[in-house]
Scaffold this motif. Structure first.
Motif, PDB file in Angstrom:
ATOM      1  N   THR A  88       0.845  -1.195   0.000  1.00 20.47           N
ATOM      2  CA  THR A  88       0.000   0.000   0.000  1.00 20.47           C
ATOM      3  C   THR A  88       0.883   1.249   0.000  1.00 20.47           C
ATOM      4  O   THR A  88       1.741   1.413   0.869  1.00 20.47           O
ATOM      5  N   ILE A  89       0.659   2.138  -0.956  1.00 18.90           N
ATOM      6  CA  ILE A  89       1.400   3.397  -1.054  1.00 18.90           C
ATOM      7  C   ILE A  89       0.629   4.454  -0.272  1.00 18.90           C
ATOM      8  O   ILE A  89      -0.566   4.644  -0.514  1.00 18.90           O
ATOM      9  N   PHE A  90       1.281   5.142   0.653  1.00 19.55           N
ATOM     10  CA  PHE A  90       0.526   6.097   1.473  1.00 19.55           C
ATOM     11  C   PHE A  90       1.347   7.345   1.760  1.00 19.55           C
ATOM     12  O   PHE A  90       2.574   7.300   1.871  1.00 19.55           O
ATOM     13  N   CYS A  91       0.630   8.460   1.887  1.00 22.55           N
ATOM     14  CA  CYS A  91       1.291   9.757   2.054  1.00 22.55           C
ATOM     15  C   CYS A  91       1.646  10.052   3.505  1.00 22.55           C
ATOM     16  O   CYS A  91       2.559  10.824   3.782  1.00 22.55           O
ATOM     17  N   GLY A  92       0.879   9.494   4.441  1.00 19.48           N
ATOM     18  CA  GLY A  92       1.118   9.742   5.859  1.00 19.48           C
ATOM     19  C   GLY A  92       0.571  11.054   6.380  1.00 19.48           C
ATOM     20  O   GLY A  92       0.731  11.367   7.559  1.00 19.48           O
ATOM     21  N   GLU A  93      -0.118  11.822   5.524  1.00 17.47           N
ATOM     22  CA  GLU A  93      -0.542  13.172   5.912  1.00 17.47           C
ATOM     23  C   GLU A  93      -2.033  13.426   5.769  1.00 17.47           C
ATOM     24  O   GLU A  93      -2.564  14.351   6.387  1.00 17.47           O
ATOM     25  N   CYS A  94      -2.747  12.645   4.952  1.00 17.76           N
ATOM     26  CA  CYS A  94      -4.175  12.879   4.745  1.00 17.76           C
ATOM     27  C   CYS A  94      -4.968  12.407   5.968  1.00 17.76           C
ATOM     28  O   CYS A  94      -4.425  11.783   6.883  1.00 17.76           O
ATOM     29  N   ASP A  95      -6.258  12.683   5.979  1.00 17.82           N
ATOM     30  CA  ASP A  95      -7.091  12.306   7.118  1.00 17.82           C
ATOM     31  C   ASP A  95      -7.069  10.803   7.371  1.00 17.82           C
ATOM     32  O   ASP A  95      -6.999  10.362   8.527  1.00 17.82           O
ATOM     33  N   GLN A  96      -7.140  10.010   6.305  1.00 16.76           N
ATOM     34  CA  GLN A  96      -7.157   8.555   6.487  1.00 16.76           C
ATOM     35  C   GLN A  96      -5.830   8.041   7.035  1.00 16.76           C
ATOM     36  O   GLN A  96      -5.801   7.184   7.927  1.00 16.76           O
ATOM     37  N   CYS A  97      -4.733   8.544   6.513  1.00 15.17           N
ATOM     38  CA  CYS A  97      -3.427   8.117   7.018  1.00 15.17           C
ATOM     39  C   CYS A  97      -3.249   8.488   8.484  1.00 15.17           C
ATOM     40  O   CYS A  97      -2.694   7.711   9.276  1.00 15.17           O
ATOM     41  N   LYS A  98      -3.708   9.669   8.865  1.00 14.76           N
ATOM     42  CA  LYS A  98      -3.599  10.086  10.267  1.00 14.76           C
ATOM     43  C   LYS A  98      -4.381   9.169  11.195  1.00 14.76           C
ATOM     44  O   LYS A  98      -4.060   9.043  12.381  1.00 14.76           O
ATOM     45  N   ARG A  99      -5.424   8.513  10.662  1.00 14.03           N
ATOM     46  CA  ARG A  99      -6.220   7.577  11.452  1.00 14.03           C
ATOM     47  C   ARG A  99      -5.671   6.149  11.374  1.00 14.03           C
ATOM     48  O   ARG A  99      -6.216   5.241  11.984  1.00 14.03           O
ATOM     49  N   GLY A 100      -4.585   5.968  10.621  1.00 18.46           N
ATOM     50  CA  GLY A 100      -3.995   4.640  10.482  1.00 18.46           C
ATOM     51  C   GLY A 100      -4.623   3.789   9.411  1.00 18.46           C
ATOM     52  O   GLY A 100      -4.318   2.599   9.301  1.00 18.46           O
ATOM     53  N   TYR A 102      -4.132   3.248   6.173  1.00 19.66           N
ATOM     54  CA  TYR A 102      -3.189   3.521   5.090  1.00 19.66           C
ATOM     55  C   TYR A 102      -3.645   2.980   3.743  1.00 19.66           C
ATOM     56  O   TYR A 102      -3.292   3.536   2.700  1.00 19.66           O
ATOM     57  N   SER A 103      -4.429   1.907   3.717  1.00 16.37           N
ATOM     58  CA  SER A 103      -4.834   1.329   2.434  1.00 16.37           C
ATOM     59  C   SER A 103      -5.923   2.141   1.740  1.00 16.37           C
ATOM     60  O   SER A 103      -6.294   1.831   0.607  1.00 16.37           O
ATOM     61  N   VAL A 104      -6.430   3.162   2.422  1.00 17.78           N
ATOM     62  CA  VAL A 104      -7.386   4.070   1.783  1.00 17.78           C
ATOM     63  C   VAL A 104      -6.856   5.508   1.822  1.00 17.78           C
ATOM     64  O   VAL A 104      -7.619   6.467   1.903  1.00 17.78           O
ATOM     65  N   CYS A 105      -5.528   5.635   1.736  1.00 17.28           N
ATOM     66  CA  CYS A 105      -4.896   6.950   1.627  1.00 17.28           C
ATOM     67  C   CYS A 105      -5.595   7.767   0.540  1.00 17.28           C
ATOM     68  O   CYS A 105      -5.919   7.266  -0.543  1.00 17.28           O
ATOM     69  N   GLU A 106      -5.837   9.030   0.834  1.00 17.00           N
ATOM     70  CA  GLU A 106      -6.590   9.892  -0.074  1.00 17.00           C
ATOM     71  C   GLU A 106      -5.738  10.531  -1.169  1.00 17.00           C
ATOM     72  O   GLU A 106      -6.277  11.158  -2.082  1.00 17.00           O
ATOM     73  N   ARG A 107      -4.427  10.343  -1.106  1.00 16.26           N
ATOM     74  CA  ARG A 107      -3.562  11.083  -2.024  1.00 16.26           C
ATOM     75  C   ARG A 107      -2.703  10.210  -2.935  1.00 16.26           C
ATOM     76  O   ARG A 107      -2.149  10.718  -3.909  1.00 16.26           O
ATOM     77  N   SER A 108      -2.549   8.929  -2.631  1.00 15.54           N
ATOM     78  CA  SER A 108      -1.540   8.149  -3.346  1.00 15.54           C
ATOM     79  C   SER A 108      -2.024   7.510  -4.644  1.00 15.54           C
ATOM     80  O   SER A 108      -1.203   7.039  -5.432  1.00 15.54           O
ATOM     81  N   ASN A 109      -3.330   7.469  -4.879  1.00 18.79           N
ATOM     82  CA  ASN A 109      -3.825   6.896  -6.137  1.00 18.79           C
ATOM     83  C   ASN A 109      -3.813   7.985  -7.213  1.00 18.79           C
ATOM     84  O   ASN A 109      -4.661   8.875  -7.229  1.00 18.79           O
ATOM     85  N   ARG A 110      -2.864   7.885  -8.121  1.00 18.35           N
ATOM     86  CA  ARG A 110      -2.730   8.933  -9.140  1.00 18.35           C
ATOM     87  C   ARG A 110      -3.809   8.826 -10.218  1.00 18.35           C
ATOM     88  O   ARG A 110      -3.905   9.703 -11.077  1.00 18.35           O
ATOM     89  N   ASN A 111      -4.609   7.758 -10.178  1.00 20.18           N
ATOM     90  CA  ASN A 111      -5.766   7.637 -11.063  1.00 20.18           C
ATOM     91  C   ASN A 111      -7.059   7.772 -10.263  1.00 20.18           C
ATOM     92  O   ASN A 111      -8.031   7.050 -10.496  1.00 20.18           O
ATOM     93  N   LYS A 112      -7.058   8.703  -9.356  1.00 19.02           N
ATOM     94  CA  LYS A 112      -8.185   8.884  -8.439  1.00 19.02           C
ATOM     95  C   LYS A 112      -9.516   9.052  -9.173  1.00 19.02           C
ATOM     96  O   LYS A 112     -10.546   8.514  -8.747  1.00 19.02           O
ATOM     97  N   ALA A 113      -9.529   9.784 -10.257  1.00 21.97           N
ATOM     98  CA  ALA A 113     -10.785  10.045 -10.976  1.00 21.97           C
ATOM     99  C   ALA A 113     -11.419   8.752 -11.486  1.00 21.97           C
ATOM    100  O   ALA A 113     -12.651   8.587 -11.451  1.00 21.97           O
ATOM    101  N   ILE A 114     -10.583   7.810 -11.924  1.00 21.06           N
ATOM    102  CA  ILE A 114     -11.109   6.522 -12.394  1.00 21.06           C
ATOM    103  C   ILE A 114     -11.653   5.723 -11.220  1.00 21.06           C
ATOM    104  O   ILE A 114     -12.763   5.178 -11.274  1.00 21.06           O
ATOM    105  N   ALA A 115     -10.879   5.666 -10.144  1.00 19.76           N
ATOM    106  CA  ALA A 115     -11.306   4.894  -8.972  1.00 19.76           C
ATOM    107  C   ALA A 115     -12.569   5.475  -8.356  1.00 19.76           C
ATOM    108  O   ALA A 115     -13.433   4.739  -7.866  1.00 19.76           O
ATOM    109  N   ASP A 116     -12.695   6.792  -8.352  1.00 18.48           N
ATOM    110  CA  ASP A 116     -13.908   7.427  -7.822  1.00 18.48           C
ATOM    111  C   ASP A 116     -15.150   6.941  -8.567  1.00 18.48           C
ATOM    112  O   ASP A 116     -16.204   6.694  -7.963  1.00 18.48           O
TER     113      ASP A 116
END
Length: 390
Positions: A88-100, A102-116
């Protein structure tokens, strides 16, 4: 460099590809010393997961030595560091990462628009696992670029062989999280479907977490034998009824906790629902074969917990949701928040509580990877886990 590359359904090749380069100040490049083929890679091999493109480099269980560090990652890493790379690639700084989470990091998916569009909301980027999760090149290669490398790494000590440490990248914390989210109590029976690599780690995790009895369900003798060596009672579903045996072991009440380490490619062929799944899948009317999920819902004790580390990719049919609702079952699932668990698991390895290398059955070079995908998929030669040294 050499890498294992996806060219289509059941078509993996060891190709020469360009070496990775630093693309962002938070990147690092590692020289891969060990990697592995994961059971979830087989979903890509058989093309059950959407979003794969010809030329994608596979692999998400990787470790090695840092050979280059981006300017923004130099405070966390230096050349020569020995690291395991979580899948899992994670930024460590978004709201989800701060809550631990990491597999739903809000910033690390560079194809976010497709996944959304597909999931409703994007999850984290993953190495070597389709363009729905970022399209990042994987680690079944001689070198790997690690995005957000200042966070996406696990530093490991020298002196411990790769074989003991590599599986901190995925299957060990995945089996551990599957057991932890069951909230195991001392009188619990934990039933685990699937004795592949994650199932083996889940068996040992449930034992370490104090379950009264752990039961593992599979059909392959070598896998059941390995699970038994880890402390499990075993059920061969081709030789006896899973439901009847679990009821016998629990005084007719059913297991309190059930773990699905199989996911979308359940292999049962003798039941009506399994035949139904295969027929619908062949006609492209269903993507996944959820026999195990149905069976867990049916057999689990009321007010029990279903933990689902097994990967699902799309649409399921004929799920007995009414039974789940009326029995008051709790579902807990998702990709693994790897770094939430790794400090504790590394300590357990160092203290000798567990040696994850027990699961390795085959050691090969990168050039043998394409053939080993087939061997692993077809359960040939007693293959349970393939360990690759580029």
């Amino acid at each position: 460099m050499k890498a294992l590359v996806w060219h289509g359904t059941q078509d993996i090749r060891c190709d020469s590809v360009p070496d990775p380069e630093i693309e962002d100040p938070r990147d690092a490049i590692i020289k891969v010393t060990s990697c592995a083929i994961c059971g979830s890679d087989l979903h890509l091999y058989d093309h059950f997961m959407p979003g794969m493109q010809k030329g994608d480099i596979l692999g998400h269980e990787t470790m090695g030595e840092v050979v280059e560090v981006g300017s923004a990652a130099k405070g966390a890493l230096k050349v020569g560091d020995r690291v395991v790379i979580p899948f899992t690639i994670f930024c460590g700084e978004c709201d989800q990462c701060k809550r631990g989470f990491y597999s739903v990091c809000e910033r690390s998916n560079r194809n976010k628009a497709i996944a959304d569009k597909v999931f409703g909301h994007s999850t984290a980027g993953l190495f070597g696992y389709s363009h729905l999760t970022g399209g990042y090149p994987g680690g079944q290669a001689e070198y790997l670029r690690v995005p957000f490398a200042d966070k996406t790494h696990i530093k490991v000590p020298k002196g411990i062989p790769d074989e003991k440490l590599l599986f901190l990248s995925d299957i060990f914390p995945t089996g551990w999280q599957a057991a932890v989210q069951c909230e195991i109590e001392p009188n619990d029976t934990v039933a685990i479907w699937g004795a592949g690599p994650v199932g083996q780690m889940a068996v040992r995790s449930a034992v370490l977490l104090g379950a009264k009895q752990v039961v593992c369900i599979d059909r392959l003798p070598e896998r059941l034998s390995m699970a038994a060596a880890g402390g499990a009672i075993t059920i061969n579903f081709e030789e006896e009824s899973v439901v009847e045996r679990l009821n016998e072991l629990t005084g007719g009440k059913g297991p309190e906790k059930c773990i699905d380490c199989v996911g979308l490619e359940a292999h049962s062929t003798s039941t009506l629902d399994a035949m139904y799944d295969r027929a619908k899948q062949a006609m492209f009317l269903e993507t996944d074969r959820p026999h195990v999920l149905r069976e867990m819902i049916y057999v689990c004790r009321p007010a029990g917990v279903l933990s689902i580390p097994g990967v699902y990719g799309g649409l399921l049919d004929k799920i007995p949701f009414g039974a789940a609702m009326n029995k008051g079952l709790t579902f807990r699932m998702g990709q693994t928040h790897v770094n939430r668990w790794t400090d504790d698991l590394l300590r357990r390895i160092e203290e000798g509580q567990i040696d994850p290398s027990f699961v390795i059955t085959h050691k090969v070079g990168l050039e043998d990877g394409p053939e080993m995908y087939k061997v692993f998929r077809d359960k040939q030669d007693g293959c349970i886990k393939v360990f690759i040294q580029p």
